[in-house]
Design a protein around this motif. Sequence first.
Motif, PDB file in Angstrom:
ATOM      1  N   VAL A 170       2.656   0.421  -6.285  1.00 33.85           N
ATOM      2  CA  VAL A 170       1.500  -0.256  -6.896  1.00 33.85           C
ATOM      3  C   VAL A 170       0.227   0.010  -6.100  1.00 33.85           C
ATOM      4  O   VAL A 170      -0.749   0.589  -6.606  1.00 33.85           O
ATOM      5  CB  VAL A 170       1.758  -1.770  -7.010  1.00 33.85           C
ATOM      6  CG1 VAL A 170       0.526  -2.469  -7.585  1.00 33.85           C
ATOM      7  CG2 VAL A 170       2.980  -2.041  -7.886  1.00 33.85           C
ATOM      8  N   ILE A 171       0.217  -0.400  -4.819  1.00 30.39           N
ATOM      9  CA  ILE A 171      -1.000  -0.257  -4.016  1.00 30.39           C
ATOM     10  C   ILE A 171      -1.304   1.212  -3.739  1.00 30.39           C
ATOM     11  O   ILE A 171      -2.460   1.645  -3.799  1.00 30.39           O
ATOM     12  CB  ILE A 171      -0.875  -1.054  -2.701  1.00 30.39           C
ATOM     13  CG1 ILE A 171      -0.767  -2.553  -3.015  1.00 30.39           C
ATOM     14  CG2 ILE A 171      -2.058  -0.781  -1.784  1.00 30.39           C
ATOM     15  CD1 ILE A 171      -0.652  -3.436  -1.793  1.00 30.39           C
ATOM     16  N   SER A 172      -0.249   1.991  -3.438  1.00 31.83           N
ATOM     17  CA  SER A 172      -0.485   3.412  -3.146  1.00 31.83           C
ATOM     18  C   SER A 172      -1.076   4.129  -4.360  1.00 31.83           C
ATOM     19  O   SER A 172      -1.881   5.052  -4.218  1.00 31.83           O
ATOM     20  CB  SER A 172       0.810   4.088  -2.711  1.00 31.83           C
ATOM     21  OG  SER A 172       1.754   4.104  -3.764  1.00 31.83           O
ATOM     22  N   GLY A 173      -0.689   3.683  -5.565  1.00 33.56           N
ATOM     23  CA  GLY A 173      -1.251   4.282  -6.769  1.00 33.56           C
ATOM     24  C   GLY A 173      -2.753   4.075  -6.858  1.00 33.56           C
ATOM     25  O   GLY A 173      -3.509   4.991  -7.206  1.00 33.56           O
ATOM     26  N   HIS A 174      -3.197   2.855  -6.508  1.00 34.96           N
ATOM     27  CA  HIS A 174      -4.638   2.578  -6.527  1.00 34.96           C
ATOM     28  C   HIS A 174      -5.364   3.369  -5.442  1.00 34.96           C
ATOM     29  O   HIS A 174      -6.469   3.868  -5.658  1.00 34.96           O
ATOM     30  CB  HIS A 174      -4.884   1.088  -6.346  1.00 34.96           C
ATOM     31  CG  HIS A 174      -4.446   0.247  -7.509  1.00 34.96           C
ATOM     32  ND1 HIS A 174      -5.008   0.357  -8.762  1.00 34.96           N
ATOM     33  CD2 HIS A 174      -3.483  -0.706  -7.616  1.00 34.96           C
ATOM     34  CE1 HIS A 174      -4.429  -0.506  -9.597  1.00 34.96           C
ATOM     35  NE2 HIS A 174      -3.497  -1.157  -8.918  1.00 34.96           N
ATOM     36  N   LEU A 175      -4.733   3.456  -4.254  1.00 32.08           N
ATOM     37  CA  LEU A 175      -5.378   4.177  -3.154  1.00 32.08           C
ATOM     38  C   LEU A 175      -5.480   5.669  -3.459  1.00 32.08           C
ATOM     39  O   LEU A 175      -6.518   6.299  -3.201  1.00 32.08           O
ATOM     40  CB  LEU A 175      -4.586   3.959  -1.852  1.00 32.08           C
ATOM     41  CG  LEU A 175      -4.589   2.535  -1.290  1.00 32.08           C
ATOM     42  CD1 LEU A 175      -3.658   2.445  -0.079  1.00 32.08           C
ATOM     43  CD2 LEU A 175      -6.005   2.116  -0.888  1.00 32.08           C
ATOM     44  N   ALA A 191      -5.645   7.011  -6.319  1.00 35.39           N
ATOM     45  CA  ALA A 191      -6.589   7.229  -7.422  1.00 35.39           C
ATOM     46  C   ALA A 191      -8.023   7.417  -6.927  1.00 35.39           C
ATOM     47  O   ALA A 191      -8.882   7.924  -7.653  1.00 35.39           O
ATOM     48  CB  ALA A 191      -6.534   6.051  -8.394  1.00 35.39           C
ATOM     49  N   LEU A 192      -8.299   7.029  -5.679  1.00 37.90           N
ATOM     50  CA  LEU A 192      -9.630   7.207  -5.114  1.00 37.90           C
ATOM     51  C   LEU A 192      -9.921   8.663  -4.766  1.00 37.90           C
ATOM     52  O   LEU A 192     -11.070   9.031  -4.511  1.00 37.90           O
ATOM     53  CB  LEU A 192      -9.791   6.334  -3.860  1.00 37.90           C
ATOM     54  CG  LEU A 192      -9.665   4.820  -4.058  1.00 37.90           C
ATOM     55  CD1 LEU A 192      -9.729   4.088  -2.725  1.00 37.90           C
ATOM     56  CD2 LEU A 192     -10.766   4.312  -4.995  1.00 37.90           C
ATOM     57  N   ASN A 193      -8.846   9.478  -4.699  1.00 38.45           N
ATOM     58  CA  ASN A 193      -8.976  10.914  -4.406  1.00 38.45           C
ATOM     59  C   ASN A 193      -9.745  11.175  -3.108  1.00 38.45           C
ATOM     60  O   ASN A 193     -10.677  11.985  -3.053  1.00 38.45           O
ATOM     61  CB  ASN A 193      -9.683  11.643  -5.567  1.00 38.45           C
ATOM     62  CG  ASN A 193      -8.824  11.665  -6.820  1.00 38.45           C
ATOM     63  OD1 ASN A 193      -7.612  11.886  -6.745  1.00 38.45           O
ATOM     64  ND2 ASN A 193      -9.451  11.414  -7.960  1.00 38.45           N
TER      65      ASN A 193
END
Length: 430
Positions: free
Chosen positions: A151-156, A158-160
Amino acid sequence: MKRGFYTIMSAQFFSSLADNALFVTAVELLRTGGAPEWQSAALVPMFALFYVVLAPFVGAFADALPKGRVMFISNAIKVVGCLLMLFGHHPLLAYAVVGLGAAAYSPAKYGILTELLPPSQLVKANGWIEGLTITSIILGVLLGGQLVGPVISGHLLALNLPGVDNAAEAAIGVLVFVYALAAAFNLRIPRTTAPLVPLRQDPTQGLFGNTLALLPDFRDCNRRLWRDKLGQISLSTTTLFWGVSGNLRYIVLAWAAVALGYGTSEASALVGVVAIGTAVGAVMASMRMRLQHATRVIPMGIAMGLLVICMNFISNLWVAVPFLIVLGGLGGFLVVPMNALLQHRGHNLMGAGRSIAVQNFNEQACILGLGALYALSTLWGLSAYGAITGFGVIVAFTMWLIGRWYRHNCRKHGGEVRRLLSIARYDHHH
């Protein structure tokens, strides 16, 4: 407690939070990179390496500068280790650099307690520091597990962000900012009235010669603490406790994988469960124990070793959670009064920073030795169940020997033991 104590607690919380989150992150980085299992097990001894190698020097360094400044410099070194890991250096090497920062941090962190507080408050202060540290372990391993979770790694991700290619690297980037927050608190730690002990400066010897001159001083400090009739008991107990618990953190991850089928993210929560129990035990010890009664907790060490072996028979989560809380509670109640007694004897025998460096040298040498043995045993095929049995036997048998050692001291050197206990009873002797 004095106002500066709470600043120290805040700095310690965030620094320890990042240390423990980074451990989980480094394990995940190695596993996703396809590294062999022994390399993950080797993270623990690699972290302890500089505690042992630099022990003669970091204590003198902590006594020569204001301890808040030493803690700030140490956190900066930890940031460098994070950045090395983030930019592609081997996790074992980078984690060793973080261990270098921790090795320099510890003498200042504990040494300032003996400078700031009287003996009557040392057990309480250690209880709160250990309780807070263990709370940071709980939250740290949970934070690390969540940062590398989907979950959190997906958001992080996504910042590229540049240079961030996987969940573990994204987590490391976050932890750099946690270390920076700890460093901000370090800058607000008050200067105590304790005199600084400058490093040896002989112009004829040069930098290398002056550095080597610290070795005989460290050897003498180590010898004095081991010869002290109370110092030797508390030092042997804390050395054993941290040697085993330092490696037990990884063993719980390995045990959760085989007994419960957990991955890194889920297994890290069980490490936090052990830490919950340790925090409760630490706070209870801070409220119930007095410095002069610290040796009464020795039988708890034997019970702790026997409980470790019982982990082999647990395969149900609902049994594992309360069991691990009890196991951690015994450890917390054991180590807090012994740690306070050791700090007190060290402060009376030598400088606060030097005494903590001696303590760290012995404890981290035990972590390093047991961790290297466990990593080699894993390479040779030792299972998590075998490691748990071995560590439990070591704890129970060694604590039994320490109990016999203390009783021998009371019989053969009763007058000396009573004199040292009376010093621990009154603040004005500190």
